[in-house]
Write a protein that holds these residues in place. Structure first.
Motif, PDB file in Angstrom:
ATOM      1  N   GLN A   1       0.843  -1.185   0.000  1.00 30.17           N
ATOM      2  CA  GLN A   1       0.000   0.000   0.000  1.00 30.17           C
ATOM      3  C   GLN A   1       0.881   1.238   0.000  1.00 30.17           C
ATOM      4  O   GLN A   1       1.743   1.388   0.865  1.00 30.17           O
ATOM      5  CB  GLN A   1      -0.900   0.003   1.244  1.00 30.17           C
ATOM      6  N   GLY A   2       0.686   2.132  -0.976  1.00 33.21           N
ATOM      7  CA  GLY A   2       1.433   3.377  -0.997  1.00 33.21           C
ATOM      8  C   GLY A   2       1.189   4.194   0.253  1.00 33.21           C
ATOM      9  O   GLY A   2       0.069   4.268   0.754  1.00 33.21           O
ATOM     10  N   ARG A   3       2.256   4.831   0.767  1.00 34.97           N
ATOM     11  CA  ARG A   3       2.163   5.543   2.048  1.00 34.97           C
ATOM     12  C   ARG A   3       2.406   7.044   1.918  1.00 34.97           C
ATOM     13  O   ARG A   3       2.212   7.777   2.888  1.00 34.97           O
ATOM     14  CB  ARG A   3       3.152   4.935   3.042  1.00 34.97           C
ATOM     15  N   SER A   4       2.861   7.507   0.761  1.00 32.13           N
ATOM     16  CA  SER A   4       3.107   8.935   0.578  1.00 32.13           C
ATOM     17  C   SER A   4       3.154   9.234  -0.909  1.00 32.13           C
ATOM     18  O   SER A   4       3.099   8.319  -1.748  1.00 32.13           O
ATOM     19  CB  SER A   4       4.435   9.344   1.233  1.00 32.13           C
ATOM     20  N   ILE A   5       3.295  10.495  -1.242  1.00 30.21           N
ATOM     21  CA  ILE A   5       3.313  10.914  -2.636  1.00 30.21           C
ATOM     22  C   ILE A   5       4.544  10.368  -3.353  1.00 30.21           C
ATOM     23  O   ILE A   5       4.601  10.352  -4.587  1.00 30.21           O
ATOM     24  CB  ILE A   5       3.258  12.463  -2.735  1.00 30.21           C
ATOM     25  N   ARG A   6       5.535   9.894  -2.619  1.00 33.48           N
ATOM     26  CA  ARG A   6       6.710   9.276  -3.247  1.00 33.48           C
ATOM     27  C   ARG A   6       6.402   7.871  -3.749  1.00 33.48           C
ATOM     28  O   ARG A   6       7.232   7.252  -4.410  1.00 33.48           O
ATOM     29  CB  ARG A   6       7.877   9.224  -2.254  1.00 33.48           C
ATOM     30  N   GLU A   7       5.223   7.337  -3.398  1.00 30.87           N
ATOM     31  CA  GLU A   7       4.883   5.952  -3.733  1.00 30.87           C
ATOM     32  C   GLU A   7       3.599   5.923  -4.559  1.00 30.87           C
ATOM     33  O   GLU A   7       2.538   5.538  -4.093  1.00 30.87           O
ATOM     34  CB  GLU A   7       4.745   5.133  -2.453  1.00 30.87           C
ATOM     35  N   THR A   8       3.724   6.360  -5.796  1.00 30.84           N
ATOM     36  CA  THR A   8       2.562   6.483  -6.676  1.00 30.84           C
ATOM     37  C   THR A   8       2.299   5.179  -7.430  1.00 30.84           C
ATOM     38  O   THR A   8       3.155   4.298  -7.515  1.00 30.84           O
ATOM     39  CB  THR A   8       2.777   7.610  -7.692  1.00 30.84           C
ATOM     40  N   GLY A   9       1.109   5.079  -7.979  1.00 32.47           N
ATOM     41  CA  GLY A   9       0.767   3.943  -8.818  1.00 32.47           C
ATOM     42  C   GLY A   9       0.333   2.716  -8.054  1.00 32.47           C
ATOM     43  O   GLY A   9       0.194   2.734  -6.820  1.00 32.47           O
ATOM     44  N   ALA A  10       0.098   1.632  -8.796  1.00 34.88           N
ATOM     45  CA  ALA A  10      -0.397   0.385  -8.209  1.00 34.88           C
ATOM     46  C   ALA A  10       0.654  -0.242  -7.307  1.00 34.88           C
ATOM     47  O   ALA A  10       1.851  -0.192  -7.580  1.00 34.88           O
ATOM     48  CB  ALA A  10      -0.786  -0.585  -9.313  1.00 34.88           C
ATOM     49  N   LYS A  11       0.186  -0.876  -6.223  1.00 36.87           N
ATOM     50  CA  LYS A  11       1.055  -1.533  -5.256  1.00 36.87           C
ATOM     51  C   LYS A  11       0.533  -2.930  -4.961  1.00 36.87           C
ATOM     52  O   LYS A  11      -0.674  -3.191  -5.083  1.00 36.87           O
ATOM     53  CB  LYS A  11       1.135  -0.722  -3.962  1.00 36.87           C
ATOM     54  N   GLY A  12       1.432  -3.814  -4.532  1.00 33.08           N
ATOM     55  CA  GLY A  12       0.986  -5.165  -4.214  1.00 33.08           C
ATOM     56  C   GLY A  12       2.132  -6.109  -3.950  1.00 33.08           C
ATOM     57  O   GLY A  12       3.143  -5.741  -3.356  1.00 33.08           O
ATOM     58  N   ALA A  13       1.980  -7.363  -4.409  1.00 29.77           N
ATOM     59  CA  ALA A  13       2.966  -8.419  -4.198  1.00 29.77           C
ATOM     60  C   ALA A  13       3.177  -9.141  -5.521  1.00 29.77           C
ATOM     61  O   ALA A  13       2.694  -8.692  -6.565  1.00 29.77           O
ATOM     62  CB  ALA A  13       2.468  -9.386  -3.124  1.00 29.77           C
ATOM     63  N   VAL A  14       3.916 -10.259  -5.492  1.00 30.67           N
ATOM     64  CA  VAL A  14       4.117 -11.040  -6.708  1.00 30.67           C
ATOM     65  C   VAL A  14       3.776 -12.507  -6.444  1.00 30.67           C
ATOM     66  O   VAL A  14       4.050 -13.035  -5.365  1.00 30.67           O
ATOM     67  CB  VAL A  14       5.564 -10.932  -7.256  1.00 30.67           C
ATOM     68  N   LEU A  15       3.172 -13.133  -7.441  1.00 33.90           N
ATOM     69  CA  LEU A  15       2.875 -14.558  -7.416  1.00 33.90           C
ATOM     70  C   LEU A  15       3.939 -15.262  -8.244  1.00 33.90           C
ATOM     71  O   LEU A  15       4.134 -14.944  -9.415  1.00 33.90           O
ATOM     72  CB  LEU A  15       1.488 -14.825  -7.999  1.00 33.90           C
ATOM     73  N   VAL A  16       4.635 -16.223  -7.629  1.00 36.86           N
ATOM     74  CA  VAL A  16       5.741 -16.919  -8.284  1.00 36.86           C
ATOM     75  C   VAL A  16       5.344 -18.367  -8.540  1.00 36.86           C
ATOM     76  O   VAL A  16       4.909 -19.068  -7.620  1.00 36.86           O
ATOM     77  CB  VAL A  16       7.021 -16.868  -7.426  1.00 36.86           C
ATOM     78  N   SER A  17       5.492 -18.793  -9.773  1.00 35.18           N
ATOM     79  CA  SER A  17       5.191 -20.179 -10.166  1.00 35.18           C
ATOM     80  C   SER A  17       6.486 -20.907 -10.452  1.00 35.18           C
ATOM     81  O   SER A  17       7.347 -20.394 -11.183  1.00 35.18           O
ATOM     82  CB  SER A  17       4.300 -20.211 -11.412  1.00 35.18           C
TER      83      SER A  17
END
Length: 412
Positions: free
Chosen positions: A216-232
């Motif tokens: 989750q973005g916490r400030s204006i320095r962290e724009t755009g979509a946020k999340g994790a990665v699924l590794v197969s």
């Protein structure tokens, strides 16, 4: 080797107080704090829905020491849902939740394992032919290259290194557990699950060295979509890395060139038109936006003098595209034409020179610092205890200079 999937996440920052944001709007700060928890709940939902085999969290589960046990109980409830679904969890401590920082705890399910902080260790999932190697932070500032002491890979297993690090440097993030990508490659692991850097980045593909970014973005320095990665993984090789978007509130920094505008009344509409794509990408999420006006503008000082009114007009216009958009800040970076006259009520007075002398006076700057500290100390709920909650002295003085020049121009 068996085939399996896992989710690699990092930097949950549960319990983040959003102090600087609370100075501007306490209600928005509360919504972002809730979004941080909501993003982790969505992560757990994704893990269960996709039937992953395990979850790796590469540091900063918590944002700092708990004010109470509610944040720990929340984490416990969510990982208990994973335990019920037979999904293992492995995590380590980063700089924000180092052993010396977060001292409280609640009992976690047996399916949750934590790497030690005194030395690197290995956690095995023999039913998957997987070995995970990692070490958490004992202190907030880990200055040594922890990766050099990680165990040798175990033959016949898929080896995953878990590390909270800035590698050789990822500004503006502080440098912790510094190491190079080559240091990591030399360990002979099949995948490196990194944390600390809040932007998604695949540093290497041989082996895969990955920052998933924060949830989750916490400030204006962290724009755009946020999340994790699924590794197969199939037959001991990474077959796919899929970003999984989880954020519930989003930051946007929109830059709009106003060089072609002849008067202030057209700006709000132009910003709203440029904002439409950002609104569509955000979906139904709360959207905190910083609007920056650039270019060359002959009425720049009028914009500065009427910044509050202009900000309201822009926010209202943007609501036509996204009803849950909030203007975090309006920045007027547009410059005046080089031939513009310097405003002054008395043209014999060099206003620019006077302001430069005043703003360059160290004694006056110290007075401003003292005043800002006094105001910050009186802010409710401890929100003034964070770093520069009201902005830096340079920012405040620069804004004061612009407002003064704008008012002089109007009165001239």
């Amino acid at each position: 080797m068996s085939s399996f999937t896992f989710i690699h996440a990092a930097d949950l920052h549960l319990g983040s107080p959003f102090q600087s944001l609370a100075v501007k709007d306490a209600a928005i700060a509360a919504r972002f704090a809730q979004a941080t928890r909501g993003a982790f709940t969505k992560l757990v939902n994704q893990a269960i829905d996709r039937q992953v085999d395990f979850l790796v969290i590469a540091g900063d589960v918590y944002d700092g020491e708990w004010k109470d046990n509610s944040v720990g109980l929340f984490f416990n409830r969510e990982v208990a849902r994973l335990a019920k679904a037979n999904i293992q969890v492995v995590f380590l401590r980063g700089n924000h939740d180092a052993e010396s920082v977060v001292t409280k705890s609640v009992p976690l399910p047996d399916s949750v394992q934590q790497f030690p902080t005194n030395k690197a260790a290995t956690i095995r999932f023999d039913h998957l032919d997987v070995a995970l190697h990692g070490q958490g932070f004992a202190e907030r500032a880990a200055q040594e290259n922890l990766a050099l002491a990680y165990p040798a890979p175990i033959a016949g297993l898929f080896n995953i290194g878990v590390l909270h690090t800035s590698l050789t440097g990822r500004p503006p993030h502080d440098v912790y557990a510094p190491c190079s990508a080559e240091d990591l490659r030399n360990r002979g692991y099949d995948y490196w699950a990194l944390g600390h850097v809040h932007e998604f980045e695949i540093v290497s593909e041989d082996p895969h060295i990955v920052f998933p970014g924060n949830l989750q973005g916490r400030s204006i320095r962290e724009t755009g979509a946020k999340g994790a990665v699924l590794v197969s993984v199939e037959d001991g090789r990474v077959q796919g890395i899929e970003p999984v978007v989880l954020d519930e509130a989003r930051w946007s920094h929109l830059v709009v060139d106003i060089s072609d505008h002849e008067e202030p009344g057209t700006i709000a509409h132009a910003v709203a038109a440029a904002f439409e794509a950002e609104a569509e990408a955000a979906g139904e999420r709360l959207l905190a936006m910083r609007i920056e006006l650039t270019g060359t503008c002959r009425f720049r000082r009028k914009l500065v003098a009427n910044r509050v009114m202009l900000a309201d007009e822009i926010e209202a216009a943007c609501h036509h595209h996204h009803p849950d958009a909030w203007l975090e800040k309006l920045v007027v970076s547009a410059t005046a034409p080089t031939d513009e006259a310097i405003p002054a009520i008395d043209r014999s007075i060099d206003i620019e020179a006077m302001l430069a002398e005043v703003l360059g006076d160290e004694e006056r700057r110290q007075e401003v610092d003292d005043i800002v500290r006094q105001i910050a100390a009186k802010l409710p709920g401890g929100i003034g205890s964070g770093e520069t909650p009201l902005g830096t002295t340079d920012d405040l003085l620069a804004e004061a200079r612009e407002v003064l020049l704008a008012r002089v121009e109007i009165e001239a």
